[in-house]
Structures are given as structure tokens and as C-alpha cells.
Design an enzyme around this catalytic site. Structure first.
Site, PDB file in Angstrom:
ATOM      1  N   GLU A 169      -5.771  -3.413  -1.296  1.00 22.22           N
ATOM      2  CA  GLU A 169      -6.273  -4.636  -0.659  1.00 22.22           C
ATOM      3  C   GLU A 169      -7.436  -5.271  -1.435  1.00 22.22           C
ATOM      4  OE1 GLU A 169      -5.610  -1.781   0.732  1.00 22.22           O
ATOM      5  OE2 GLU A 169      -4.855  -1.974   2.778  1.00 22.22           O
ATOM      6  N   TRP A 208     -19.849  15.060  12.308  1.00 23.58           N
ATOM      7  CA  TRP A 208     -18.836  14.817  11.286  1.00 23.58           C
ATOM      8  C   TRP A 208     -19.019  15.766  10.109  1.00 23.58           C
ATOM      9  CZ3 TRP A 208     -17.993   8.804  10.509  1.00 23.58           C
ATOM     10  CH2 TRP A 208     -17.460   8.291  11.693  1.00 23.58           C
ATOM     11  N   LYS A 245     -14.062  15.957  12.842  1.00 22.41           N
ATOM     12  CA  LYS A 245     -15.002  15.752  13.942  1.00 22.41           C
ATOM     13  C   LYS A 245     -15.160  17.068  14.692  1.00 22.41           C
ATOM     14  CE  LYS A 245     -13.450  11.012  14.180  1.00 22.41           C
ATOM     15  NZ  LYS A 245     -12.060  11.051  13.680  1.00 22.41           N
ATOM     16  N   THR A 277       0.869  -1.181   0.000  1.00 19.47           N
ATOM     17  CA  THR A 277       0.000   0.000   0.000  1.00 19.47           C
ATOM     18  C   THR A 277       0.902   1.225   0.000  1.00 19.47           C
ATOM     19  OG1 THR A 277      -0.061   0.119   2.394  1.00 19.47           O
ATOM     20  CG2 THR A 277      -1.796  -1.174   1.337  1.00 19.47           C
TER      21      THR A 277
HETATM   22  P1  ADP Z   1      -3.307   4.212  -0.130  1.00 15.69           P
HETATM   23  O1  ADP Z   1      -4.261   3.594   0.878  1.00 15.69           O
HETATM   24  O2  ADP Z   1      -1.929   4.122   0.301  1.00 15.69           O
HETATM   25  O3  ADP Z   1      -3.729   5.579  -0.612  1.00 15.69           O
HETATM   26  P2  ADP Z   1      -4.620   2.771  -2.208  1.00 15.69           P
HETATM   27  O4  ADP Z   1      -4.363   3.072  -3.602  1.00 15.69           O
HETATM   28  O5  ADP Z   1      -4.839   1.369  -1.815  1.00 15.69           O
HETATM   29  O6  ADP Z   1      -3.402   3.309  -1.423  1.00 15.69           O
HETATM   30  O7  ADP Z   1      -5.829   3.671  -1.740  1.00 15.69           O
HETATM   31  C1  ADP Z   1      -7.112   3.186  -1.454  1.00 15.69           C
HETATM   32  C2  ADP Z   1      -7.959   4.296  -0.937  1.00 15.69           C
HETATM   33  O8  ADP Z   1      -8.117   5.314  -1.912  1.00 15.69           O
HETATM   34  C3  ADP Z   1      -9.364   3.884  -0.586  1.00 15.69           C
HETATM   35  O9  ADP Z   1      -9.433   3.283   0.684  1.00 15.69           O
HETATM   36  C4  ADP Z   1     -10.091   5.228  -0.627  1.00 15.69           C
HETATM   37  O10 ADP Z   1      -9.909   5.967   0.551  1.00 15.69           O
HETATM   38  C5  ADP Z   1      -9.384   5.956  -1.746  1.00 15.69           C
HETATM   39  N1  ADP Z   1     -10.163   5.851  -2.977  1.00 15.69           N
HETATM   40  C6  ADP Z   1      -9.966   5.047  -4.030  1.00 15.69           C
HETATM   41  N2  ADP Z   1     -10.874   5.273  -4.996  1.00 15.69           N
HETATM   42  C7  ADP Z   1     -11.691   6.236  -4.553  1.00 15.69           C
HETATM   43  C8  ADP Z   1     -12.844   6.913  -5.072  1.00 15.69           C
HETATM   44  N3  ADP Z   1     -13.323   6.654  -6.270  1.00 15.69           N
HETATM   45  N4  ADP Z   1     -13.426   7.847  -4.299  1.00 15.69           N
HETATM   46  C9  ADP Z   1     -12.954   8.140  -3.077  1.00 15.69           C
HETATM   47  N5  ADP Z   1     -11.866   7.559  -2.533  1.00 15.69           N
HETATM   48  C10 ADP Z   1     -11.254   6.616  -3.249  1.00 15.69           C
END
Ligand code: ADP
Length: 555
Positions: free
Chosen positions: A335, A453, A448, A191
Site C-alpha cells: 500500500e 503486550w 497479549k 497484497t
Molecule cells: P503482506 O502484507 O501481504 O505481507 P506486504 O509486502 O505489503 O505484504 O507487507 C507489508 C508488511 O511487511 C508491513 O506492514 C510490515 O508488517 C512488514 N514489514 C515490511 N518491512 C518491514 C521491516 N523492515 N520491519 C518489520 N516489518 C516489515
């Protein structure tokens, strides 16, 4: 009673064999920055993947389960590595070339990578790391770039250096791919650490195979061999959203930008190579939009654009609609392989006022991704489109654990996995009765304020709808009275001018943001800091604010 069906393991080698024979004439085109891009057919990729596997096994002694890293841009050789490494039974580990050196060192060491295949243009990044990469035995260099920085560092570090093309030359162009267990490790990806330390996700052959089929569904990207996909999302970012595997199933032509990821060459690529589809995070599309507005080009071939990785601002979607490029919003994580949801509006909404509302959600869950929402007290929340909670998911391409902890066993941290084995996404949102997910925030980014929120994403989207605003990121900052309040950081478009009062009024009057949610702290930035995969880096903003490095105006 057991079935009477054949039990053929779902292996990446089968995707490769299918793609390089049935779709042998489909092409991978790599941008070179020269007058002509480089073109290779799927049949050639298949032959060269076999040669690479022979070279890794025979010349470098690569064995089952060995981790083979790539430090590469999106290009044909990276596609070859994508197929050769898992198909021979080793594990492909894509390295994020934008990570800071100490994180790269940590990750290579944690994965115990034995070999790295690197693009020549990235050697200035790799060479200084070599003395620290204790598990590394071989570097294979591919593509243009000065080899000099590597030679000396490799000699000192005791690492052997090979030329990719020399290794492949003369090797057999067929390989008797082993019949592996489909649950075996195929690829791993860490990640990007937006909200903490990098964690290794290990994909199986089975998960990649099933995920690829999902990517190909009409409900998802639904591409065919009549399409060409411009894959801007890096191959080191969750397997380029599964595109290289999925396209080998269906013969979609690939257009790979290599290191030419700036808006101007991307626009040129679209005009000259005429892709029908493209995939990237919103920041890339913001850049491209600016470029196409300043220097219009003939880009009418591109009708389908997949945006994910962070929330797609509605204003961006509308702007692309006006250009004739239809944005399809998708959500996912490292993930989740990554496809978790895709926002195709349901039939009854198409052509109605409801359609845009559906398209701007994160999307609908496909077969294979089960979802539930959990409230702050652990209670299960209804899919009523109103109750907001943390999203939990499970399915055959969702991680059940992270790659090994100090005890050498897979890790299942409590904040990431539930006791009954679901993944806690860390994303907060609602689900409508018909299964559309709307994310309001990351759990860690939500503001918060006085027990209520505030969604940072909602404020950002509203700000980015103002014509003077190029980018906006909103973060929580400590507040004596309310606990936390929003801080709005704004990047203005070139030549544009808008005071904070104007933007605040816009939020209230046009975007209909409730008064108590309006930010009182504001700052102008030259650019929003970005993570290694191009997302707003809110950790940096919070740190800069805490250190008093931002010039804040209170209104
Ligand atoms: P990192 O967690 O290190 O940024 P990832 O690429 O796995 O790497 O990121 C996943 C996260 O990106 C998701 O849990 C979410 O928060 C965000 N994310 C991905 N796609 C979207 C989307 N279309 N809209 C909002 N958030 C998104």
C-alpha cells in the site's frame, strides 16, 4: 494565485524516454544459468518496449485501461513490460507466481486481466489455471521452457497463444506515447495476503514517478549510473520496491536473477557480475549468508544491501557488516509503493555507539510520507520513542483505497483507512522525536499476555542472535491463565545443538528479555513456513499449533 509553471504530467513514459536516451548505454543483465548471462542496453529496452506496445495495441487490440498481467521472473522482458504497458495507457498487473492456484485465479478474475505475459518456465503453473481464467483472451510466452503444457489447455479454454519475440519482430521501435492524466492507473499489485484476503492496490503514473524519485534520494538508496543493482526482490512484489522505475531515472545497471534465486547462483552472480547494491527480504540474506560462510567467494563489490519486507534481525546486519556489506534497513508495504522509511543514521550518530541503534530501526520517514501513531483508544500518541501504537501514514504514493468491491467502486475498509483518509498500516511501534520508526510487531502478531503486550519480533531477534539458531518465529497461542503466551519455534543451524533451557537462559541473561515475557512453549522445526514473498507465515504456525501438529516442549 496560480503559479506560472508548466504542468507536465508525471508519466512512466517520460521515465522510459529519459532512461533509454540519456542512459541508453546502461544495461539490464539477466542471469540465464548458461556460461554467459543475457545483456540488453536501456536503449534496446526502450525500442523493444515500443515494439511491445505496438504489438499489444495492433495485434491484440489492447485498449486504454485494459489490465495486462505478467507471470514472470525478474528479467529484461519483464522490465520491457513494466514500461510498455503503462506508457501506452494500459495497466500492468504483476502476478505473484508463488501464490496458491486458487488465489491466482481469484486475483486474475478480480482484476479482469485480458492478457498475460508469462515466462516459458512458468507454463506448468499457468496451463492448469487457464480453464478457470474466464477474462483471459491471450497468453504471450517469453523465454525458455516447454510450450507443450500450454498448447492444449489454451485450445480448450479458447485462449490465443503468442510468442513474445514473434510479436515484437518487425514492429516500429518508436511509439508516440499518449499524454495521459498522471493520476491514471499505471500498475496494480495485490497484497500477498499474509494477514487476510489479497487486496488490489492500483498505482498511478504520478505515484510511481514521485516514489521513484524518493528511491533515488541519497537518503534512500541513492544509486547512480556507476552502480549495478542486483534486484532479488521479485518484480511481482510491490514493483521490486520501485527499483526498475527508479533505475531508469538514473541509469543504474540492473542485474536480474530470473529464476535463479537459490543462495549458490546468487553468490555466483555477485562474484561474476560485481553488483554494488542488492535488495531482498531477510530470508534471502540468511540463505546467502549460510552459502558465503560455507563456500566463500569474492563478493567485495557488493557494499550496499537493502533489506526490508520483514524486520532485519540485528545478528544478520552484524554478520553482513563483517562481510563488508553494509545493510540498510527499510520498511514498507504494498500500500505504500512500498518505500515508507529508510534507516540511514543521522549525521550526529555516524561513527558513534548510537549508530547501530539507528540502523536497526525501520528508519526515518522521507518527505512525502507523513506519519502518526494511534493508541488502542484512538488517541494520538507522542513521538517520544516509548509510546507504542498503530502506525498511520499518508502521502502521494500511499494507497487511499483498494481496487473495486462488489459494487465496482474502490473499497475503503474501516480497519485499513481512517475517516480522514490515512492508511492504517496494521504495524505497531514507536517513533523517536527525530522521526525514526521502531516496529515492535504487526497488530495481528502481537502477543497479549495478561493485559501486557509482548513483541514477537523482539523475541525472534533475540533468539536469532544465538549462534545455534538459524531461524526463529514466535507466535501467540491461547493460554488459560494469561489469555495468550508466546510459542517459540526454532530452526537450528546444521550440526548445531542447543537445548530449550539454554535458549531460554540466553534470552534472559544475554538479550535481557524480561522474565514474564520468556516463552514456556518451545518446538524445533525443520524450517519456518514462509509466505509467497518469503516472510514467516505465522498463520500457518498458529493453525499447526491449534491442530496439535507441533511437538511442544513446556519448560
Ligand atoms: P503482506 O502484507 O501481504 O505481507 P506486504 O509486502 O505489503 O505484504 O507487507 C507489508 C508488511 O511487511 C508491513 O506492514 C510490515 O508488517 C512488514 N514489514 C515490511 N518491512 C518491514 C521491516 N523492515 N520491519 C518489520 N516489518 C516489515
Amino acid at each position: 494565485m496560480l503559479s506560472t509553471m508548466q504542468d507536465v504530467p508525471l508519466l512512466i513514459s517520460r521515465i522510459l524516454t529519459h532512461g533509454s536516451t540519456i542512459h541508453g548505454s546502461s544495461q539490464v543483465t539477466t542471469w540465464t544459468g548458461e556460461p554467459e548471462p543475457h545483456r540488453r542496453t536501456y536503449a534496446e529496452i526502450g525500442a523493444r518496449a515500443a515494439q511491445l506496445a505496438h504489438a499489444l495495441g495492433d495485434d491484440l487490440g489492447v485498449a486504454r485501461d485494459d489490465r495486462i498481467a505478467t507471470l514472470m521472473w525478474n528479467n529484461a522482458e519483464h522490465v520491457e513490460a513494466y514500461f510498455a504497458i503503462p506508457s501506452m495507457g494500459a495497466v500492468l498487473h504483476t502476478l505473484n507466481l508463488r501464490l496458491p492456484p486458487e488465489q491466482l485465479i481469484w486475483i486474475v478474475h478480480h482484476a479482469a486481466d485480458r492478457v498475460v505475459i508469462a515466462n516459458g518456465s512458468l507454463l506448468p503453473l499457468l496451463a492448469p489455471l487457464l480453464p478457470h481464467l474466464k477474462t483471459l483472451e491471450h497468453v504471450i510466452v517469453s523465454g525458455p521452457g516447454d510450450r507443450a503444457p500450454l498448447t492444449e489447455a489454451a485450445a480448450t479454454a479458447g485462449v490465443r497463444v503468442h510468442e513474445y519475440e514473434e510479436l515484437l519482430a518487425g514492429k516500429p521501435t518508436a511509439y508516440d506515447w499518449p499524454e495521459l492524466d498522471e493520476r491514471q492507473a499505471a500498475a496494480m499489485c495485490y497484497t500477498s495476503g499474509t494477514t487476510g484476503d489479497p487486496k488490489g492496490v492500483v498505482y498511478s503514473h504520478r505515484s510511481v514517478y514521485l516514489h521513484s524519485m524518493q528511491v533515488n534520494m541519497a537518503e534512500s538508496m541513492g544509486l547512480t549510473d556507476r552502480d549495478t543493482s542486483l534486484v532479488v526482490v521479485p518484480q511481482f512484489h510491490v514493483n521490486a520496491w520501485g527499483l526498475p522505475h527508479a533505475t531508469f531515472m538514473t541509469g543504474v545497471n540492473l542485474l536480474m536473477p530470473d529464476r535463479f534465486l537459490q543462495p549458490a547462483p546468487l553468490a555466483e552472480m555477485i562474484e561474476r557480475e560485481r553488483p554494488t547494491h542488492a535488495a531482498a527480504v531477510p530470508t534471502i540474506w540468511q540463505g546467502l549468508l549460510g552459502e558465503l560462510t560455507a563456500n566463500p567467494r569474492e563478493v567485495s563489490s557488493l557494499t550496499q544491501v537493502t533489506i526490508g519486507g520483514s524486520a532485519c534481525p540485528p545478528a544478520l546486519m552484524e554478520a553482513f557488516d563483517r562481510l563488508g556489506m553494509r545493510v540498510c534497513h527499510a520498511w514498507g508495504m504494498t500500500e505504500t509503493s512500498p518505500l515508507g522509511t529508510v534507516a540511514r543514521p543521522p549525521a550526529h550518530a555516524v561513527g558513534t555507539d548510537e549508530e547501530f541503534g539507528y540502523r536497526i530501526t525501520q528508519g526515518r520517514f522521507p518527505t512525502g510520507v507523513e506519519a502518526r501513531l494511534t493508541g488502542p483508544g484512538g488517541e494520538r500518541l507522542p513521538w517520544d520513542g516509548r509510546s507504542a501504537g498503530e502506525l498511520e501514514v499518508r502521502g502521494p504514493w500511499i494507497a487511499a483505497a483498494y481496487y473495486n468491491g462488489p459494487d465496482g467502486e474502490p473499497q475503503r475498509p474501516e480497519d485499513k483507512f481512517t475517516e480522514d483518509g490515512w492508511l492504517k498500516t496494521g504495524d505497531v511501534g514507536t517513533i523517536s522525536p527525530d522521526g525514526f520508526l521502531t516496529l515492535t510487531d504487526r497488530a495481528k502478531d502481537v502477543i497479549k499476555s495478561g493485559g501486557e503486550w509482548i513483541s514477537s519480533v523482539e523475541l525472534e531477534n533475540a533468539l536469532m542472535a544465538h549462534p545455534a539458531v538459524a531461524e526463529a518465529a514466535v507466535v501467540a497461542v491461547p493460554d488459560e491463565k494469561w489469555g495468550e503466551r508466546p510459542l517459540a519455534t526454532v530452526v537450528l543451524r546444521e550440526g548445531a545443538d542447543a537445548g530449550f533451557e539454554t535458549l531460554r537462559t540466553f534470552l534472559q541473561d544475554e538479550a535481557k528479555i524480561a522474565k514474564w515475557q520468556l516463552p514456556e512453549r518451545w518446538t524445533i522445526l525443520p524450517a519456518v513456513p514462509k509466505t509467497s514473498v518469503g516472510k514467516f507465515d505465522k498463520k500457518v504456525l498458529r493453525r499447526q499449533y491449534a491442530a496439535g501438529e507441533l511437538e511442544i516442549t513446556e519448560i
